[in-house]
Write an enzyme that holds these catalytic residues in place. Structure first.
Site, PDB file in Angstrom:
ATOM      1  CD  GLU A  90      -4.347   2.361  -9.081  1.00 20.98           C
ATOM      2  OE1 GLU A  90      -3.576   1.411  -9.269  1.00 20.98           O
ATOM      3  OE2 GLU A  90      -4.596   2.831  -7.959  1.00 20.98           O
ATOM      4  CB  THR A  97      -2.945   5.779  -5.344  1.00 24.83           C
ATOM      5  OG1 THR A  97      -3.093   4.787  -6.362  1.00 24.83           O
ATOM      6  CG2 THR A  97      -3.842   6.959  -5.664  1.00 24.83           C
ATOM      7  CE  LYS A 116      -3.083   2.539   3.109  1.00 22.78           C
ATOM      8  NZ  LYS A 116      -3.849   3.242   2.100  1.00 22.78           N
ATOM      9  NE  ARG A 142       7.347  17.227  -1.389  1.00 24.16           N
ATOM     10  CZ  ARG A 142       8.175  16.255  -1.055  1.00 24.16           C
ATOM     11  NH1 ARG A 142       8.826  15.586  -1.991  1.00 24.16           N
ATOM     12  NH2 ARG A 142       8.358  15.954   0.202  1.00 24.16           N
TER      13      ARG A 142
HETATM   14  P1  ATP Z   1      -3.073   3.625  -1.731  1.00 20.82           P
HETATM   15  O1  ATP Z   1      -4.149   4.199  -2.641  1.00 20.82           O
HETATM   16  O2  ATP Z   1      -3.604   3.435  -0.359  1.00 20.82           O
HETATM   17  O3  ATP Z   1      -1.790   4.352  -1.821  1.00 20.82           O
HETATM   18  P2  ATP Z   1      -2.044   1.673  -3.524  1.00 20.82           P
HETATM   19  O4  ATP Z   1      -2.251   2.637  -4.617  1.00 20.82           O
HETATM   20  O5  ATP Z   1      -0.638   1.311  -3.186  1.00 20.82           O
HETATM   21  O6  ATP Z   1      -2.807   2.136  -2.227  1.00 20.82           O
HETATM   22  P3  ATP Z   1      -3.572  -0.260  -4.986  1.00 20.82           P
HETATM   23  O7  ATP Z   1      -2.883  -1.477  -5.508  1.00 20.82           O
HETATM   24  O8  ATP Z   1      -3.920   0.818  -5.947  1.00 20.82           O
HETATM   25  O9  ATP Z   1      -2.740   0.287  -3.773  1.00 20.82           O
HETATM   26  O10 ATP Z   1      -4.822  -0.760  -4.211  1.00 20.82           O
HETATM   27  C1  ATP Z   1      -5.840   0.084  -3.808  1.00 20.82           C
HETATM   28  C2  ATP Z   1      -6.484  -0.406  -2.566  1.00 20.82           C
HETATM   29  O11 ATP Z   1      -6.028  -1.678  -2.155  1.00 20.82           O
HETATM   30  C3  ATP Z   1      -6.208   0.513  -1.391  1.00 20.82           C
HETATM   31  O12 ATP Z   1      -7.392   0.585  -0.694  1.00 20.82           O
HETATM   32  C4  ATP Z   1      -5.148  -0.191  -0.586  1.00 20.82           C
HETATM   33  O13 ATP Z   1      -5.212   0.054   0.798  1.00 20.82           O
HETATM   34  C5  ATP Z   1      -5.447  -1.629  -0.862  1.00 20.82           C
HETATM   35  N1  ATP Z   1      -4.191  -2.399  -0.829  1.00 20.82           N
HETATM   36  C6  ATP Z   1      -2.990  -2.016  -1.262  1.00 20.82           C
HETATM   37  N2  ATP Z   1      -2.067  -2.947  -1.047  1.00 20.82           N
HETATM   38  C7  ATP Z   1      -2.701  -3.974  -0.447  1.00 20.82           C
HETATM   39  C8  ATP Z   1      -2.301  -5.259   0.051  1.00 20.82           C
HETATM   40  N3  ATP Z   1      -1.029  -5.667  -0.020  1.00 20.82           N
HETATM   41  N4  ATP Z   1      -3.266  -6.049   0.600  1.00 20.82           N
HETATM   42  C9  ATP Z   1      -4.543  -5.646   0.660  1.00 20.82           C
HETATM   43  N5  ATP Z   1      -4.985  -4.448   0.216  1.00 20.82           N
HETATM   44  C10 ATP Z   1      -4.082  -3.622  -0.325  1.00 20.82           C
HETATM   45 MG    MG Z   2      -3.328   2.729  -6.301  1.00 18.68          MG
END
Ligand code: ATP
Ligand code: MG
Length: 200
Positions: free
Chosen positions: A132, A45, A42, A54
């Protein structure tokens, strides 16, 4: 801390400063960068959004392009609504990781791409966040070569941030900075519900 320890610490810091100063002196190229934030942890994004804040804080013109969460009621969408200097684009289908309708999603991705293409030749656009977008290449909705060409031909001062899991090797090669976020732990795996303001 004993006097001797404090002195050793100071000497270590001085050596460290010397190394950092030498690196700063060597970094003289003025140009925008391409950043890829990938991996299964996580923070991808949210990292991109932090950099967006920023950049906006310095009064730069920016673009936020969301390929997945666009339709969700995200805190960031609410927060940024009407923000000066920010243009936003979202893919207008219910596209998720478990896509249901290939043709419709592909068309929606292509529509976004057509809309954002001019940004890559706009010298006033300081930062483009492509949130994404990695999935658009994985599902073959968009042509990665087209993005690579657009990024390579962009104005020199423009910055681009790409987020998403499993970034293709073309994107890694293209980027100046690549961070892979490693999921050491995630609350979700301990049964903790996704939370407003934290996950979306
Ligand atoms: P964030 O938006 O919180 O920065 P991200 O962009 O790194 O997360 P994504 O792969 O885009 O993560 O996934 C989006 C959602 O999935 C977010 O709600 C995030 O908390 C959740 N998520 C990310 N990584 C994991 C993980 N390893 N296990 C479960 N849920 C996850
Ligand atoms: Mg994301």
């Amino acid at each position: 801390m004993s006097e001797e320890k404090a002195q050793r610490h100071n000497e270590r810091m001085k050596r460290h400063k010397k190394v950092v100063d030498a690196k700063i002196e060597k970094a003289t190229i003025e140009q925008g960068v391409v950043i890829v934030i990938t991996g299964n942890g996580k923070g991808k994004t949210t990292s991109a959004l932090g950099t967006l804040l920023r950049s906006l804080g310095h009064g730069h013109q920016c673009a936020l392009v969301q390929f997945i969460k666009g339709q969700w009621d995200c805190g960031e969408t609410r927060f940024f609504a009407g923000t000066q200097n920010l243009v936003s684009y979202t893919m207008d289908t219910g596209f998720t990781w478990n896509t249901q309708n290939f043709e419709q999603d592909k068309q929606a991705a292509l529509d976004v791409w057509q809309q954002i293409k001019p940004l890559f030749s706009d010298p006033n656009c300081h930062l483009i966040v492509l949130d994404e977008i990695t999935y658009m290449f994985k599902y073959k909705y968009l042509d990665i070569a087209e993005l690579v060409t657009a990024i390579n031909n962009r104005p020199k001062i423009q910055n681009v941030i790409i987020t998403g899991r499993a970034a293709a090797k073309e994107l890694i090669e293209l980027a100046d900075t690549v961070s892979e976020i490693n999921p050491v732990k995630h609350a979700f795996n301990q049964g903790i519900k996704a939370q407003e303001g934290i996950e979306w």
